[in-house]
Design a protein around this motif. Structure first.
Motif, short mmCIF file in Angstrom:
data_model
loop_
_atom_site.label_atom_id
_atom_site.label_comp_id
_atom_site.label_asym_id
_atom_site.label_seq_id
_atom_site.Cartn_x
_atom_site.Cartn_y
_atom_site.Cartn_z
N PRO A 150 0.70 -1.25 -0.12
CA PRO A 150 0.07 -0.07 0.08
C PRO A 150 0.79 1.26 0.13
O PRO A 150 2.07 1.23 0.79
N THR A 151 0.32 2.49 -0.65
CA THR A 151 0.96 3.61 -0.58
C THR A 151 0.76 4.35 0.69
O THR A 151 -0.07 3.82 1.69
N HIS A 152 1.53 5.21 0.92
CA HIS A 152 1.16 6.24 1.92
C HIS A 152 -0.16 6.60 1.97
O HIS A 152 -0.64 6.69 3.01
N TYR A 153 -0.68 7.10 0.85
CA TYR A 153 -2.17 7.46 0.84
C TYR A 153 -3.02 6.44 1.15
O TYR A 153 -4.18 6.68 2.06
N GLY A 154 -3.02 5.23 0.69
CA GLY A 154 -3.73 4.01 1.13
C GLY A 154 -3.67 3.99 2.68
O GLY A 154 -4.58 3.51 3.10
N VAL A 155 -2.44 3.77 3.29
CA VAL A 155 -2.30 3.61 4.57
C VAL A 155 -2.96 4.70 5.62
O VAL A 155 -3.59 4.26 6.38
N SER A 156 -2.92 5.88 5.10
CA SER A 156 -3.61 6.96 5.76
C SER A 156 -5.13 6.59 5.77
O SER A 156 -5.96 7.26 6.70
N LYS A 157 -5.63 6.32 4.49
CA LYS A 157 -7.28 6.03 4.47
C LYS A 157 -7.49 5.08 5.36
O LYS A 157 -8.48 5.20 6.10
N LEU A 158 -6.67 3.85 5.46
CA LEU A 158 -7.05 2.98 6.25
C LEU A 158 -6.89 3.23 7.84
O LEU A 158 -7.84 2.96 8.54
N LYS A 159 -5.88 3.92 8.19
CA LYS A 159 -5.71 4.68 9.61
C LYS A 159 -7.11 5.53 9.97
O LYS A 159 -7.62 5.47 10.98
N ALA A 160 -7.34 6.26 8.88
CA ALA A 160 -8.61 7.02 9.04
C ALA A 160 -10.01 6.41 9.40
O ALA A 160 -10.75 6.70 10.27
N GLU A 161 -10.15 5.29 8.59
CA GLU A 161 -10.96 4.54 8.67
C GLU A 161 -11.44 3.91 10.27
O GLU A 161 -12.15 3.61 10.72
N SER A 162 -10.18 3.47 10.70
CA SER A 162 -10.00 2.87 12.15
C SER A 162 -10.37 4.01 13.13
O SER A 162 -11.14 3.32 14.07
N VAL A 163 -10.09 5.04 13.07
CA VAL A 163 -10.81 6.18 13.76
C VAL A 163 -12.25 5.94 13.71
O VAL A 163 -12.90 6.54 14.70
N VAL A 164 -12.64 6.30 12.58
CA VAL A 164 -14.25 6.30 12.30
C VAL A 164 -14.86 5.19 13.00
O VAL A 164 -15.81 5.29 13.40
N LYS A 165 -14.29 4.13 12.96
CA LYS A 165 -14.84 2.74 13.26
C LYS A 165 -15.02 2.74 14.89
O LYS A 165 -15.63 2.06 15.57
N MET A 166 -14.44 3.76 15.54
CA MET A 166 -14.33 3.96 17.07
C MET A 166 -15.59 4.76 17.40
O MET A 166 -16.03 4.35 18.66
N ALA A 167 -16.33 5.21 16.58
CA ALA A 167 -17.64 5.88 16.87
C ALA A 167 -18.79 4.56 16.99
O ALA A 167 -18.52 3.64 16.13
#
Length: 150
Positions: free
Chosen positions: A1-18
């Motif tokens: 994965p690119t840095h962009y892809g990794v950043s999107k996955l990390k953002a998803e993990s934050v959203v999933k905390m809701a």
């Protein structure tokens, strides 16, 4: 994965905390007014000028979704009661040649091929997506809007 892809996955993990969340992974969103640096707006401009130049043989595949369908999916997600992750994709992937041929029919532009395209193709399987709606606007309608309203 690119840095962009990794950043999107990390953002998803934050959203999933809701407690309640919706994550829609969109393919390429297209429509009138989009930034001119990507393939679709560039090829629309070329078609309007009368000549479409494809790199490679035109077989590269990409999935496109109209911006209006993407917006409708977001609105549907608001009303969906359960948290989910889904794909926001068009009805199928289209080759660069498919896009060029549609634009050629709309504008009369001639298509030429040159070089080698080593870009990856993108195909999606949405059998497990949440019920946020299916795209209603065809690629032909979107491209026609872009040709006539850009």
């Amino acid at each position: 994965p690119t840095h962009y892809g990794v950043s999107k996955l990390k953002a998803e993990s934050v959203v999933k905390m809701a407690k309640s969340h919706a994550i829609i992974r969109f393919s390429s969103i297209i429509g009138v007014g989009m930034k001119p640096e990507t393939f679709i707006p560039k090829i629309v401009i070329s078609a309007k000028a009368g000549a479409i130049r494809l790199i490679g043989d035109g077989r590269r595949l990409q999935n496109y979704i109209d911006v209006r369908d993407a917006a409708a999916m977001c609105i549907s997600a608001i009303d969906y009661e359960n948290s989910f992750v889904a794909l926001g994709i068009g009805d199928r992937s289209h080759s660069n040649e498919d896009i060029a041929k549609i634009l050629s029919r709309l504008t009369g532009a001639k298509i030429s091929y040159e070089g080698i395209d080593q870009s990856p193709s993108f195909l999606y399987d949405d059998t497990n997506s949440a019920p946020i709606g299916r795209p209603r606007i065809s690629i032909e309608e979107t491209l026609d809007d872009m040709v006539n309203n850009a």
